[in-house]
Write a protein that holds these residues in place. Structure first.
Motif, PDB file in Angstrom:
ATOM      1  N   ASN A 146       0.811  -1.215   0.000  1.00 40.17           N
ATOM      2  CA  ASN A 146       0.000   0.000   0.000  1.00 40.17           C
ATOM      3  C   ASN A 146       0.848   1.270   0.000  1.00 40.17           C
ATOM      4  O   ASN A 146       0.325   2.376   0.115  1.00 40.17           O
ATOM      5  N   GLU A 147       2.172   1.118  -0.136  1.00 40.99           N
ATOM      6  CA  GLU A 147       3.053   2.284  -0.108  1.00 40.99           C
ATOM      7  C   GLU A 147       4.086   2.286  -1.232  1.00 40.99           C
ATOM      8  O   GLU A 147       4.066   3.142  -2.109  1.00 40.99           O
ATOM      9  N   SER A 148       5.020   1.331  -1.183  1.00 41.28           N
ATOM     10  CA  SER A 148       6.130   1.353  -2.134  1.00 41.28           C
ATOM     11  C   SER A 148       6.857   0.018  -2.108  1.00 41.28           C
ATOM     12  O   SER A 148       6.682  -0.792  -1.201  1.00 41.28           O
ATOM     13  N   MET A 149       7.701  -0.200  -3.131  1.00 41.87           N
ATOM     14  CA  MET A 149       8.576  -1.365  -3.187  1.00 41.87           C
ATOM     15  C   MET A 149       9.988  -0.909  -3.507  1.00 41.87           C
ATOM     16  O   MET A 149      10.196   0.033  -4.277  1.00 41.87           O
ATOM     17  N   SER A 150      10.964  -1.608  -2.891  1.00 44.01           N
ATOM     18  CA  SER A 150      12.368  -1.300  -3.126  1.00 44.01           C
ATOM     19  C   SER A 150      13.132  -2.594  -3.396  1.00 44.01           C
ATOM     20  O   SER A 150      12.634  -3.691  -3.122  1.00 44.01           O
ATOM     21  N   TYR A 151      14.353  -2.443  -3.921  1.00 42.71           N
ATOM     22  CA  TYR A 151      15.156  -3.615  -4.265  1.00 42.71           C
ATOM     23  C   TYR A 151      16.619  -3.346  -3.951  1.00 42.71           C
ATOM     24  O   TYR A 151      17.062  -2.195  -3.827  1.00 42.71           O
ATOM     25  N   GLN A 152      17.409  -4.439  -3.846  1.00 41.03           N
ATOM     26  CA  GLN A 152      18.838  -4.338  -3.593  1.00 41.03           C
ATOM     27  C   GLN A 152      19.513  -5.627  -4.052  1.00 41.03           C
ATOM     28  O   GLN A 152      19.016  -6.724  -3.765  1.00 41.03           O
TER      29      GLN A 152
END
Length: 454
Positions: free
Chosen positions: A293-299
């Motif tokens: 419901n906000e955001s997605m990040s990756y690494q």
């Protein structure tokens, strides 16, 4: 996947998942102390078991309506209620399931990016983030209208996309959708299956979703998690989607496995998504984390799933700002879907925007909406009787039923494929000198283009 499963292992995701074991840890309590409500379960996603009875008194239903509806629905516990129950418009939103399918296109630029990148693992990051992005809209607690057989929804004027969806079967309810721009083609056959549990319902996404990235011909297959809708009658309705989402590159075998955390005590874990992009030999390459419901990040990560030293977590998707205090919790894009702003020239008279029950609800006339809904449903039953008397079989206009039956975690699915006729129709309409997009509401007619064959 076991050594690197974010549900089972330590390391990066341990602190996230350690307080959540399974959905049984959620705060739930039977209110069977109340006569006539034996076994009914109320869950407060922000509280504990102690306030379940208090939570039961909340929600959008008036007490007399709530009690009457509970008595009517008790006999359906354990059943698939997808189309067997006539529901009051008080729980509806002014949108159909076909329009809801189109909401998946809001962040379609992520698929454009997946098509453009040469990195096979970043391709999976972009594409899976696109699949997650729609869950912000799917958390709405209002029910969309079931489409009439032969009903359609068209959308243009968004990221160069032409989108068409059609209700291809009534029993069981099935929809097919196709969207396309210069970078990708999206194809979906959907047959929702439900299990009514008293004060909640499990929604199983029996379907097949495929995305073809045009530059390299990559085909991506998506299997989403189930959805659980809580407090249908007693308490404030809320939505959760616990379980795994799997996206697979059908060409290479690379895949993304993302775990949607179930809601725990006092909202612990709610909305959280964690997982990895794996190579075809099941080695983790990129970790992904965020909230649906906000955001997605990756690494980038090593073979043990730990972040690579010197790299940093980067955001790949963030939800757009939504209207404040919107009655139906609509996004700006949802409002566009309902408007003629996204309608093409010479809109089909079978389009969902033109449904009189949907439009009446949008204007706030619940009584008229209910009457129009009943009228449409009776017309649909009459059309079915007419076909049966003539020995005719319904065939959709823009999609063809194939002989392919694909297995899903929740049952087999008969696959429908886009037949290309809509592309021809749309090209001719777009080249027409007639610029009409506004069709009067009285002209809603999902039966006009139905193909009948003996």
């Amino acid at each position: 996947m076991a050594p690197n499963d974010p549900k089972n292992r330590g390391g990066f995701f341990h602190s996230i998942a350690s307080t959540i074991t399974n959905f049984g840890s959620a705060m739930k309590k039977s209110v069977n102390g109340l006569m006539g409500y034996e076994g009914l379960e109320v869950i407060n996603p922000e509280g504990s078991t102690d306030d379940a009875e208090e939570e039961a008194s909340r929600g959008r239903w008036k007490q007399e309506d709530r009690d009457g509806y509970w008595k009517m629905m008790q006999k359906y516990i354990g059943s698939d209620v997808t189309s067997m129950v006539t529901l009051p418009v008080i729980i509806f939103e002014p949108m159909t399931m076909l329009q809801k399918m189109a909401e998946l296109m809001e962040y379609s630029q992520l698929l454009d990016m997946a098509d453009k990148t040469e990195d096979p693992y970043m391709r999976m990051v972009y594409a899976s983030s696109w699949a997650i992005s729609v869950y912000y809209a799917y958390q709405r607690t209002w029910k969309p209208f079931n489409p009439i057989l032969g009903e359609t929804y068209e959308m243009t004027n968004h990221n160069g996309i032409n989108f068409i969806a059609e209700q291809v079967c009534h029993h069981p309810p099935m929809s097919a959708g196709h969207a396309e721009n210069e970078h990708f083609a999206y194809d979906c056959t959907s047959k929702l299956k439900t299990k009514f549990l008293g004060n909640s319902v499990d929604v199983y996404p029996v379907g097949r979703t495929r995305v073809t990235l045009k530059r390299d011909g990559v085909v991506l297959d998506l299997v989403p998690p189930l959805t659980k809708v809580h407090n249908l009658i007693f308490g404030r309705t809320w939505v959760d989607s616990p379980g795994e989402m799997i996206m697979t590159n059908m060409n290479t075998g690379d895949k993304v496995v993302l775990y949607f955390q179930p809601c725990g005590w006092f909202g612990s874990g709610r909305y959280e998504v964690d997982g990895y992009v794996y190579s075809s030999d099941e080695e983790p390459k990129i970790l992904m984390t965020g909230k649906w419901n906000e955001s997605m990040s990756y690494q980038p990560c090593d073979s043990e799933g730990e972040p690579i030293t010197g790299t940093e977590l980067k955001e790949v998707w963030k939800v757009a700002e939504a209207p404040k205090n919107d009655k139906y919790q609509y996004t700006h894009f949802a409002h566009k879907i309902n408007s003629f702003e996204t309608a093409p020239k010479k809109l089909l008279p079978s389009d969902s925007r033109l449904r009189p029950d949907r439009y009446a609800l949008e204007l706030g006339d619940m009584s008229k909406s209910g009457n129009e809904k009943s009228s449409l449903e009776e017309r649909q039953r009459a059309e079915k009787r007419n076909r049966e008397e003539k020995g005719e079989k319904f065939a959709p206009k823009w999609f063809d039923e194939t002989e392919e039956v694909t297995p899903t975690p929740w049952g087999d699915l008969e696959v429908y494929q886009f037949n290309g006729k809509y592309s021809v129709h749309r090209a001719a309409a777009d080249n027409s000198e007639d610029n009409t997009t506004d069709v009067k509401l009285t002209q809603f007619n999902p039966w006009q283009f139905q193909d009948l064959s003996a």
